[in-house]
Write a protein that holds these residues in place. Sequence first.
Motif, mmCIF file in Angstrom:
data_model
loop_
_atom_site.group_PDB
_atom_site.id
_atom_site.type_symbol
_atom_site.label_atom_id
_atom_site.label_comp_id
_atom_site.label_asym_id
_atom_site.label_seq_id
_atom_site.Cartn_x
_atom_site.Cartn_y
_atom_site.Cartn_z
ATOM 1 N N ASP A 107 12.077 -9.517 12.041
ATOM 2 C CA ASP A 107 11.713 -8.103 12.205
ATOM 3 C C ASP A 107 12.186 -7.228 11.055
ATOM 4 O O ASP A 107 12.052 -5.996 11.113
ATOM 5 N N VAL A 108 12.746 -7.833 10.016
ATOM 6 C CA VAL A 108 13.313 -7.033 8.922
ATOM 7 C C VAL A 108 12.252 -6.178 8.247
ATOM 8 O O VAL A 108 12.479 -4.989 7.976
ATOM 9 N N GLY A 109 11.094 -6.732 7.949
ATOM 10 C CA GLY A 109 10.050 -5.962 7.267
ATOM 11 C C GLY A 109 9.683 -4.712 8.042
ATOM 12 O O GLY A 109 9.616 -3.608 7.470
ATOM 13 N N ASP A 110 9.461 -4.847 9.343
ATOM 14 C CA ASP A 110 9.127 -3.683 10.168
ATOM 15 C C ASP A 110 10.284 -2.694 10.208
ATOM 16 O O ASP A 110 10.071 -1.474 10.178
ATOM 17 N N ALA A 111 11.518 -3.209 10.273
ATOM 18 C CA ALA A 111 12.683 -2.325 10.325
ATOM 19 C C ALA A 111 12.819 -1.511 9.048
ATOM 20 O O ALA A 111 13.173 -0.326 9.080
ATOM 21 N N VAL A 112 12.510 -2.119 7.920
ATOM 22 C CA VAL A 112 12.566 -1.397 6.643
ATOM 23 C C VAL A 112 11.519 -0.286 6.636
ATOM 24 O O VAL A 112 11.811 0.869 6.269
ATOM 25 N N ARG A 113 10.299 -0.610 7.019
ATOM 26 C CA ARG A 113 9.237 0.397 7.026
ATOM 27 C C ARG A 113 9.602 1.566 7.950
ATOM 28 O O ARG A 113 9.449 2.732 7.569
ATOM 29 N N GLY A 171 0.795 -1.228 0.000
ATOM 30 C CA GLY A 171 0.000 0.000 0.000
ATOM 31 C C GLY A 171 0.821 1.268 0.000
ATOM 32 O O GLY A 171 0.269 2.363 -0.163
ATOM 33 N N MET A 172 2.134 1.173 0.179
ATOM 34 C CA MET A 172 3.014 2.342 0.153
ATOM 35 C C MET A 172 3.600 2.527 -1.248
ATOM 36 O O MET A 172 3.756 1.568 -2.007
ATOM 37 N N GLU A 173 3.889 3.761 -1.574
ATOM 38 C CA GLU A 173 4.507 4.068 -2.870
ATOM 39 C C GLU A 173 6.019 3.886 -2.728
ATOM 40 O O GLU A 173 6.760 4.839 -2.454
ATOM 41 N N VAL A 174 6.465 2.664 -2.909
ATOM 42 C CA VAL A 174 7.877 2.327 -2.715
ATOM 43 C C VAL A 174 8.325 1.376 -3.820
ATOM 44 O O VAL A 174 7.599 0.439 -4.171
ATOM 45 N N ASP A 175 9.516 1.612 -4.346
ATOM 46 C CA ASP A 175 10.126 0.669 -5.278
ATOM 47 C C ASP A 175 10.977 -0.305 -4.481
ATOM 48 O O ASP A 175 11.841 0.100 -3.687
ATOM 49 N N ILE A 176 10.742 -1.587 -4.687
ATOM 50 C CA ILE A 176 11.518 -2.639 -4.019
ATOM 51 C C ILE A 176 12.346 -3.317 -5.102
ATOM 52 O O ILE A 176 11.792 -3.919 -6.030
ATOM 53 N N VAL A 177 13.664 -3.206 -4.987
ATOM 54 C CA VAL A 177 14.555 -3.526 -6.104
ATOM 55 C C VAL A 177 15.628 -4.526 -5.677
ATOM 56 O O VAL A 177 16.150 -4.467 -4.555
ATOM 57 N N GLY A 178 15.966 -5.457 -6.570
ATOM 58 C CA GLY A 178 17.062 -6.390 -6.352
ATOM 59 C C GLY A 178 17.708 -6.737 -7.675
ATOM 60 O O GLY A 178 17.420 -6.117 -8.703
ATOM 61 N N LEU A 179 18.591 -7.736 -7.645
ATOM 62 C CA LEU A 179 19.293 -8.159 -8.846
ATOM 63 C C LEU A 179 18.688 -9.441 -9.410
ATOM 64 O O LEU A 179 18.290 -10.331 -8.656
ATOM 65 N N ASP A 180 18.649 -9.543 -10.714
ATOM 66 C CA ASP A 180 18.210 -10.760 -11.379
ATOM 67 C C ASP A 180 19.409 -11.711 -11.444
ATOM 68 O O ASP A 180 20.018 -11.930 -12.485
ATOM 69 N N TRP A 181 19.727 -12.274 -10.265
ATOM 70 C CA TRP A 181 20.936 -13.074 -10.139
ATOM 71 C C TRP A 181 20.700 -14.109 -9.041
ATOM 72 O O TRP A 181 20.318 -13.759 -7.930
ATOM 73 N N GLY A 182 20.895 -15.362 -9.373
ATOM 74 C CA GLY A 182 20.707 -16.437 -8.408
ATOM 75 C C GLY A 182 19.499 -17.290 -8.748
ATOM 76 O O GLY A 182 18.530 -16.815 -9.357
ATOM 77 N N ASP A 183 19.533 -18.550 -8.318
ATOM 78 C CA ASP A 183 18.480 -19.480 -8.709
ATOM 79 C C ASP A 183 17.135 -19.204 -8.054
ATOM 80 O O ASP A 183 16.108 -19.711 -8.490
ATOM 81 N N ARG A 184 17.123 -18.358 -6.990
ATOM 82 C CA ARG A 184 15.852 -18.034 -6.330
ATOM 83 C C ARG A 184 15.254 -16.714 -6.841
ATOM 84 O O ARG A 184 14.193 -16.288 -6.365
#
Length: 321
Positions: free
Chosen positions: A271-277, A184-197
Amino acid sequence: MNKEIRVTQLFDCADVGKTFVTEGQRQGKPWKIIQGPWTRGGTKAAYYRFLLEQASAYPRTQLWHVNMGGRAKWARGRFARPYALTLHGTDIRENYWQEQHHAVIKADVDGAGHVWYATPDNREKAERARADAEYMPIPVDIAELPTWAPAERPRVFFPSRWDASKGGDAWVQTAADVVAALAGMEVDIVGLDWGDRAPEVAAMGVQLLPKMPKAEYLREMSHAHVAVGQIAGILATSELEAMGMGIPTIFADQHAGYSADVATVSVARTDVGDAVRESLSDPPALSRRLDSVTYIRDNHGPAALLPRLEAGYRKVLEAAG
């Protein structure tokens, strides 16, 4: 046998060798680095080019510094010199203990005049393999990093690739937690297209960037408001580079070998998700409070680490007689 030790680094890993050589040359030291043939396409021509470069460096090299266990045969072969060895991760964390790799890496470790390991989590295994192994933090040259320039739209950046070495299932679950926490937040969540997952996190809504040259990758990361470190209990080069730019970096389940003042947002994995927010509420203020740039300069800056590196080189030469 001090400032003028003539060292040639053999190979590289995450720019560790390159960073030390660059700083050494900056200080007038006669150091150089030779990259492996696999970085040049792995062809027969690349292999012979490597041998030619090693032959050329051999007469003016007092010692080799080999990066990564399993590669020191080139320091003991036809161009044998005393050598130091840096164990970077998988070599001592996994390969040393596997039957198919053990003999080769043990020969590398046993034959080295001095051994370093690159992350605190590998202390126990490194010291089991070599009692005098020493921790040498990964060097980060802040001068080579782009200036932190957060994008106009809030941006969360995952610096590490998506595979087992970076946390596997827990790493993928962390991405899911971050996506859920920012729903619900206007946020870009970005990573690399690298790795089997990578396909799994893309399906969750993480925007994946193609693999790119390192300078371009660092520019992309410099636009982040918050970085989310891998879920392996350590800070690898990418996380350290984010910190070196001043980007607030989330560090989950940090290994006990790190000090309490590690200059990250240190939390439990769950707690990572809350820490990011929470970190997105005021990243510049958080960055000033953490002061990770100073931490990186003091603890991972190549200029700060060179005296320890040279002490190891002197040990190698003294042992060689």
